[in-house]
Write a protein that holds these residues in place. Structure first.
Motif, short mmCIF file in Angstrom:
data_model
loop_
_atom_site.label_atom_id
_atom_site.label_comp_id
_atom_site.label_asym_id
_atom_site.label_seq_id
_atom_site.Cartn_x
_atom_site.Cartn_y
_atom_site.Cartn_z
N ASN A 13 103.41 15.09 32.67
CA ASN A 13 103.65 15.08 34.13
C ASN A 13 103.29 13.42 34.35
N THR A 14 102.88 12.92 33.48
CA THR A 14 102.20 11.35 33.96
C THR A 14 103.26 10.47 33.56
N PHE A 34 94.08 16.39 31.10
CA PHE A 34 94.02 15.77 32.26
C PHE A 34 93.50 14.47 32.02
C1 LIG Z 1 99.43 16.81 35.59
O1 LIG Z 1 99.36 18.09 35.47
C2 LIG Z 1 97.98 18.42 35.55
C3 LIG Z 1 97.66 19.80 35.29
O2 LIG Z 1 98.61 20.72 36.24
C4 LIG Z 1 97.13 17.93 36.79
O3 LIG Z 1 95.90 18.11 36.82
C5 LIG Z 1 97.44 16.40 36.89
O4 LIG Z 1 96.98 15.85 38.17
C6 LIG Z 1 99.06 16.14 37.07
N1 LIG Z 1 98.93 14.74 36.87
C7 LIG Z 1 99.95 14.07 37.62
C8 LIG Z 1 100.03 12.55 37.44
O5 LIG Z 1 100.73 14.70 38.40
#
Ligand SMILES: *[C@@H]1O[C@H](CO)[C@@H](O)[C@H](O)[C@H]1NC(C)=O
Ligand SMILES: *[C@@H]1O[C@H](CO)[C@@H](O)[C@H](O)[C@H]1NC(C)=O
Length: 454
Positions: free
Chosen positions: A287-288, A326
């Motif tokens: 998700n990054t 994370f």
């Molecule tokens: C990606 O997912 C993790 C776990 O769900 C979360 O802690 C983190 O903030 C998320 N990062 C972004 C950039 O959305």
């Protein structure tokens, strides 16, 4: 029928209630994947006569880049475990990690905080200075003649029915992938694939790339009619991310996209999951950055064992090993993040001072790289009568690959070694901007050489 269903529910419930926390996690994981990412699978024709080839490449070196060779070693384990014979796997990696003097577990490489040694049994065909873009393309197109006296000399000797799986892990920049001392340009890569297609050198090819701006290797370049399907860790404009900082080894063990696909492959039956589904799972877990897909979507309806293994060669998946990721950091910030992590973990004042000095030096280097590029852009803006801020701030997709390549080669030669300097790679975006605003490469090259004269 009704009784059967109740019995099934009963059995599932009992298993669920009696299993530990890890197993419950696995259970939910499977449930989540199967509920949300289910998709129909295409039957594969004539896979019997098809040989499966795998080309694995880690394009970096040095302890700070531990994770790239860890990813590629892990990929080697995935495809070996699923039945690809050693002779059909070709591995290119610098091979300076397992026996690195900074390695506290000599001879071993891990790709997960609690993971096994992934280096065990890995056969490296091309190492050290043989890891070059020219050799990579020669291996891919099956050029035995060129590789005759280099490394193991192994190449992909594929035919019209064969499948090829390519996994490249390293640093990138717009339109290029870094190798230890030079770079592979997108156009050369695509040209090689197109030529292989026209010579019937494969039936289908799947490519996974982990690198910053990796989407730019395929965007507007990879056609959808040459039987290639590719996914990348990032789109054409963003970084890919490292993860799993390890206190003992003081470096990152993996990259987010890479460990996400491999941990998925490790925990699934590869004949039960499509490539498309893996793409969706990895896209969600990474998700990054924005995981992308390119090429021929139809190919991704096949199950994973058509590329990451041999059909009919099934091994039991192991429980999903996902751990906390994370701590993901953008690739270019990894050297700095490693120093900060080391600072956090030491109380020794003299060690702290050394680390603080290194942090300072690195930040200074970052500023210098950025200032230098500003000087180049300023000179170009004056010579070509364009707005400085416009050239600095634009974010054009790369289309003029020839202008850009000329500019990058000169910058690499006269300013900073882009294969070794992450800040320099990041600043190449400005060269894209200038080329895309139709400034003559002559003007750009002139500005670069003037700025980097001394
Ligand atoms: C990606 O997912 C993790 C776990 O769900 C979360 O802690 C983190 O903030 C998320 N990062 C972004 C950039 O959305
Ligand atoms: C693929 O499609 C393009 C654009 O339609 C066409 O020019 C090219 O010849 C096609 N290539 C093959 C191998 O079919």
């Amino acid at each position: 029928m009704h009784l059967g269903k109740s019995l099934l529910v009963f059995v599932l419930l009992t298993v669920f209630l009696s299993c530990g926390i890890e197993c419950k996690k696995l259970y939910f994981d499977q449930l989540r994947k199967n509920l949300f990412f289910n998709d129909p699978k295409e039957p594969v024709e004539n896979s019997a006569a098809s040989t499966h080839w795998v080309l694995l490449v880690a394009g970096s070196n040095g302890w700070d880049n531990y994770r790239h060779q860890a990813d590629v070693s892990h990929a080697y384990q995935v495809v070996r475990k699923h039945g690809i014979p050693e002779e059909n796997i070709i591995t290119m990696m610098y091979d300076d990690i397992a026996d690195n003097r900074e390695n506290p577990t000599k001879g071993k490489i891990i790709n997960h905080p609690h993971g096994p040694d992934v280096y065990k049994g890995v056969v490296v065909d091309y190492k050290k200075h043989d890891v070059t873009p020219e050799n990579f393309l020669a291996v891919l197109r099956g050029d035995e003649e060129k590789m005759k006296h280099i490394g193991s000399g192994k190449v992909i000797k594929s035919g019209p029915n064969d499948h090829i799986f390519v996994n490249f892990v390293d640093h990138g920049a717009p339109g290029l992938l870094a190798f230890p001392s030079s770079q592979l340009y997108a156009k050369d890569f695509i040209q090689t694939i197109k030529s292989m297609h026209s010579k019937n050198q494969y039936n289908e090819m799947v490519i996974y790339i982990e690198a910053c701006e990796s989407g730019s290797m395929f965007e507007n370049l990879l056609p959808s009619n040459i039987s290639v399907y590719a996914t990348t860790a990032a789109n054409a404009f963003e970084s890919s991310y490292a993860c799993y900082y390890d206190d003992e080894r003081q470096t990152y063990l993996g990259d987010l996209y890479s460990v996400n696909w491999m941990e998925d492959s490790d925990s699934e039956y590869l004949n039960m999951e499509t490539i498309h589904k893996q793409y969706l799972v990895v896209k969600k877990d990474t998700n990054t950055s924005h995981v992308q897909e390119f090429g021929e979507p139809k190919i991704s309806r096949q199950s994973l064992d058509n590329f990451q293994g041999e059909p009919g060669y099934d091994v039991d998946p192991r429980p999903n090993m996902q751990a906390i990721k994370f701590d993901a950091v953008p690739s270019e910030d990894v050297p700095l993040a490693i120093l900060y992590n080391r600072l956090d973990n030491t109380n020794n004042p003299s060690e702290q001072q050394i680390l603080k000095d290194k942090v300072k030096a690195l930040i200074k280097e970052k500023d210098e790289v950025e200032d230098l590029m500003k000087r180049i852009v300023r000179r170009v803006s004056m010579m070509s009568n364009r707005h400085f801020a416009g050239l600095m701030g634009a974010s054009h997709p790369l289309t003029d690959h020839d202008c850009y390549r000329t500019a990058v080669d000169v910058y690499d030669q006269h300013c900073y070694d882009i294969s070794q300097n992450g800040y320099a790679r990041k600043s190449l975006r400005k060269l894209v901007n200038m080329c895309e605003e139709n400034i003559s490469p002559v003007v750009i090259v002139n500005a670069i050489t003037k700025a980097c004269k001394n």
